[in-house]
Design a protein around this motif. Structure first.
Motif, short mmCIF file in Angstrom:
data_model
loop_
_atom_site.label_atom_id
_atom_site.label_comp_id
_atom_site.label_asym_id
_atom_site.label_seq_id
_atom_site.Cartn_x
_atom_site.Cartn_y
_atom_site.Cartn_z
N ASN A 78 44.60 38.02 45.65
CA ASN A 78 44.40 37.21 46.85
C ASN A 78 42.93 37.20 47.28
O ASN A 78 42.37 36.18 47.65
N TYR A 79 42.32 38.38 47.22
CA TYR A 79 40.91 38.52 47.62
C TYR A 79 40.00 37.71 46.68
O TYR A 79 39.08 37.03 47.12
N TRP A 80 40.28 37.79 45.38
CA TRP A 80 39.47 37.07 44.40
C TRP A 80 39.59 35.55 44.57
O TRP A 80 38.69 34.81 44.20
N MET A 81 40.70 35.08 45.13
CA MET A 81 40.90 33.65 45.32
C MET A 81 40.09 33.09 46.51
O MET A 81 40.10 31.89 46.76
N ASP A 82 39.43 33.97 47.23
CA ASP A 82 38.44 33.57 48.25
C ASP A 82 39.01 32.59 49.29
O ASP A 82 38.44 31.54 49.57
N GLY A 83 40.14 32.97 49.86
CA GLY A 83 40.68 32.19 50.97
C GLY A 83 41.68 31.13 50.57
O GLY A 83 42.32 30.53 51.45
N ALA A 123 44.50 26.55 41.06
CA ALA A 123 44.22 27.82 40.37
C ALA A 123 45.51 28.62 40.21
O ALA A 123 46.38 28.61 41.09
N THR A 124 45.65 29.29 39.06
CA THR A 124 46.83 30.09 38.80
C THR A 124 46.43 31.52 38.47
O THR A 124 45.32 31.78 38.01
N ALA A 125 47.36 32.44 38.70
CA ALA A 125 47.13 33.85 38.38
C ALA A 125 48.42 34.44 37.85
O ALA A 125 49.52 34.03 38.25
N GLU A 171 44.39 39.31 56.05
CA GLU A 171 44.45 39.40 54.59
C GLU A 171 45.59 40.32 54.14
O GLU A 171 46.28 40.04 53.15
N SER A 172 45.78 41.42 54.88
CA SER A 172 46.87 42.34 54.54
C SER A 172 48.23 41.68 54.71
O SER A 172 49.13 41.86 53.89
N LEU A 173 48.38 40.89 55.78
CA LEU A 173 49.64 40.17 56.01
C LEU A 173 49.90 39.18 54.89
O LEU A 173 51.02 39.11 54.36
N ALA A 174 48.88 38.42 54.50
CA ALA A 174 49.05 37.42 53.44
C ALA A 174 49.48 38.08 52.13
O ALA A 174 50.37 37.57 51.43
N SER A 175 48.87 39.21 51.81
CA SER A 175 49.21 39.90 50.56
C SER A 175 50.64 40.45 50.60
O SER A 175 51.38 40.34 49.61
N HIS A 176 51.03 41.04 51.71
CA HIS A 176 52.37 41.60 51.82
C HIS A 176 53.44 40.50 51.77
O HIS A 176 54.49 40.66 51.14
#
Length: 276
Positions: free
Chosen positions: A42-47, A153-155, A245-250
């Motif tokens: 998520n962090y690498w995707m820069d928003g 973009a895909t991951a 950011e933590s909420l988005a990742s969880h």
């Protein structure tokens, strides 16, 4: 593309015999072990927000059906133990005999003066001496997560229990102008499509020589160093992420697990629609 190499004996220790073996008592594997990996992506995707996710994974090998013929319920009583790589004797007793009284031995036997006798007793009666094929574990041993982000973009992420390396990430980023590769603590290799040259970027771990916070490849030290420096200098820029950011990742981790359990693509929720 990122993979988390858990380590064959580490998975047996923590996710088959240990505290994170059972979803009802703790949580599912992806949240317990790999939420950091999803957070990094998520962090690498820069928003860019993740739009949809699919995930697959199962509990393999560590089941009662795979218990070897003649195996006992505990390693110390087992005639098959010498041929088992997940043996509690090998993971704990052998390490203690080699002078290792820290993790994971310290988890099994919490006495301040750990010795062979106290560790043996713990393996005879405690959860860490159980046969890995006869535990109450139900969390998956392997899981893949596929993500699509805004802009196309895909991951892809894979969590793998059965690896030689212990708790190391292997990452490859494919860009339009080059390719980046990194394993463990580095170095980072960058190949430039235009020049055909590969540049090596070594990781700087010089500060770790001054501290005892060596956990998680040195990340424990840098996390605390950044936080203390931010408070001391009143400088918010030293903290790269916050609660949003933590909420988005969880949320993404929970959506991935929902996809795995329901066997379908999940369209991700927006953080601003979630009631706190």
């Amino acid at each position: 593309m990122t993979s988390s190499q858990v380590g064959f004996w580490h998975f047996a220790h923590a996710y088959v015999r240990g505290s994170w073996r059972n979803e009802e008592e703790s949580t599912f594997s992806l949240l317990a072990k790999s939420c950091h990996d999803i957070d990094l992506i998520n962090y690498w995707m820069d928003g860019k927000r993740c739009l949809k996710v699919s995930s697959f994974g199962t509990l393999q090998h560590f089941t009662k059906e795979n218990k070897p013929t003649g195996a006992a319920d505990r390693c110390l009583d087992c005639s098959v133990e010498p041929t088992c790589p997940f043996s509690a004797k090998k993971i704990y007793l052998q390490r203690l005999k080699q002078g290792n009284t820290g993790w994971p031995v310290s988890v099994v036997c919490r006495d301040t003066t750990t010795d062979i006798e106290s560790l043996t007793e713990a393996l005879c009666y405690g959860p860490y001496g159980r046969c890995v094929y006869n535990c109450d574990n139900d969390v998956v041993t392997n899981q893949v997560v596929n993500m699509e982000f805004e802009g196309g973009a895909t991951a892809a992420f894979s969590m793998i229990a059965f690896t030689e390396r212990l708790c190391e990430r292997k990452t490859t980023i494919y860009g339009t102008k080059g390719e980046l590769n990194c394993e463990g603590s580095g170095p980072v290799y960058v190949f430039d499509f235009l020049s055909g040259q590969k540049v090596i970027h070594p990781s700087d771990t010089s500060n770790l020589k001054q501290t005892r916070l060596l956990g998680h490849g040195g990340a424990d030290y840098y996390l605390m160093d950044s936080f203390i420096s931010a408070v001391a200098e009143n400088n918010k820029s030293l903290i790269c992420t916050g609660p949003d950011e933590s909420l988005a990742s969880h949320l993404l981790v929970f959506d991935a697990e929902k996809s795995r359990k329901e066997n379908r693509v999940v369209f991700c929720r927006r953080e601003d629609t979630v009631k706190m």
